[in-house]
Design a protein around this motif. Sequence first.
Motif, PDB file in Angstrom:
ATOM      1  N   GLU A  10       0.848  -0.471  -9.048  1.00 26.47           N
ATOM      2  CA  GLU A  10       0.388   0.819  -8.572  1.00 26.47           C
ATOM      3  C   GLU A  10      -0.887   0.557  -7.872  1.00 26.47           C
ATOM      4  OE1 GLU A  10      -0.588   5.225 -10.573  1.00 26.47           O
ATOM      5  OE2 GLU A  10       0.291   3.562 -11.781  1.00 26.47           O
ATOM      6  N   TRP A  11      -1.065   1.296  -6.800  1.00 26.39           N
ATOM      7  CA  TRP A  11      -1.923   1.129  -5.776  1.00 26.39           C
ATOM      8  C   TRP A  11      -2.710   2.399  -5.371  1.00 26.39           C
ATOM      9  CZ3 TRP A  11      -4.399  -3.292  -5.010  1.00 26.39           C
ATOM     10  CH2 TRP A  11      -5.062  -3.529  -4.090  1.00 26.39           C
TER      11      TRP A  11
ATOM     12  N   ASP B 105       0.870  -1.087  -0.133  1.00 25.24           N
ATOM     13  CA  ASP B 105      -0.075   0.139   0.157  1.00 25.24           C
ATOM     14  C   ASP B 105       0.791   1.270  -0.031  1.00 25.24           C
ATOM     15  OD1 ASP B 105       0.924   0.288   2.693  1.00 25.24           O
ATOM     16  OD2 ASP B 105      -1.085  -0.571   3.535  1.00 25.24           O
ATOM     17  N   ASN B 106       0.155   2.392   0.232  1.00 21.94           N
ATOM     18  CA  ASN B 106       0.840   3.685   0.062  1.00 21.94           C
ATOM     19  C   ASN B 106       1.609   4.322   1.439  1.00 21.94           C
ATOM     20  OD1 ASN B 106       0.796   4.280  -2.782  1.00 21.94           O
ATOM     21  ND2 ASN B 106      -1.490   4.205  -2.360  1.00 21.94           N
TER      22      ASN B 106
ATOM     23  N   SER C   5      -4.721   5.078  -3.014  1.00 19.25           N
ATOM     24  CA  SER C   5      -4.800   5.278  -1.572  1.00 19.25           C
ATOM     25  C   SER C   5      -6.063   4.904  -1.119  1.00 19.25           C
ATOM     26  CB  SER C   5      -4.304   6.670  -1.465  1.00 19.25           C
ATOM     27  OG  SER C   5      -3.059   6.937  -1.806  1.00 19.25           O
TER      28      SER C   5
ATOM     29  N   THR D 152       6.590   4.119   0.250  1.00 15.01           N
ATOM     30  CA  THR D 152       6.716   5.038  -0.919  1.00 15.01           C
ATOM     31  C   THR D 152       7.708   6.229  -0.795  1.00 15.01           C
ATOM     32  OG1 THR D 152       5.211   6.735   0.390  1.00 15.01           O
ATOM     33  CG2 THR D 152       4.124   5.198  -1.196  1.00 15.01           C
TER      34      THR D 152
ATOM     35  N   LYS E   2      11.681   3.459  -3.037  1.00 14.80           N
ATOM     36  CA  LYS E   2      11.480   3.384  -4.427  1.00 14.80           C
ATOM     37  C   LYS E   2      12.779   3.140  -5.228  1.00 14.80           C
ATOM     38  CE  LYS E   2       7.198   6.033  -4.685  1.00 14.80           C
ATOM     39  NZ  LYS E   2       6.641   7.334  -5.359  1.00 14.80           N
TER      40      LYS E   2
END
Length: 254
Positions: free
Chosen positions: A197-198, A174-175, A200, A180, A185
């Motif tokens: 790509e997730w 998740d974010n 929020s 992140t 990264k």
Amino acid sequence: MITRTVSKNPRTTQGDLVNDLQRAGTKVTKATISNTLRRQGLKSCSARRVPLLKQVHVQARLKFAREHLDDPEEDWENVIWSDETKIELFGKNSTRRVWRRNNAELHPKNTIPTVKHGGGNIMLWGCFSAKGPGRLIRVKERMNGAMYREMFSDNLLPSARALKMKRGWVFQHDNDPKHTARATKEWLRKKHFKVLEWPSQSPDLNPIENVWRELKVRVAQRQPQNITALEEICMEEWAKIPATCGSRGEETSL
């Protein structure tokens, strides 16, 4: 009037309806109200908890759904899903219903032990794919970015090997800020990870939530009495969870 009122405001209670009708000059009982609503196909249920979504979250979730709407099943089989969860000792996940005889409510088999503040809890990180559970670890300290990146080498990559993931498998997380962070990264990029790509505010879109639910039910049934036993039972039950558990569908809120 009764059906119209609850349709406009589903949180209206039977007591509210009794009072509203009484003020309108009609005297009814709660049983009558309940029977009337049931005949209309309405029943009292616990409100489902869902993520708090702003419009930007709604749009991101719709974008995600549309982009992946036609993805073939084999693409999802190539994803490793991950997440963290907290499991409490004597917490809200414990069994709450028992079959018992009259005057047997205090028999040990019919009670749930409780202590102040829930008796403590443990934080877990786990991952899984369509092939089954990966590794499960206890996170004993507040995890920061450096610890999270170290976990990739110690637990995520061994999980991918044990699950025999195909070349080019995709990683989902998740974010959370440590996920992140620029350093995270960059580490993922250098190691050639493919990351899903997730959107929020979307824990309910992650099928690992089904696995966590299954784990918590299994652990509660065994009623661990201390934190050490809680951790041991979590590990034992995690290893028993079948691959099909994560595919059990749940409604989501886009």
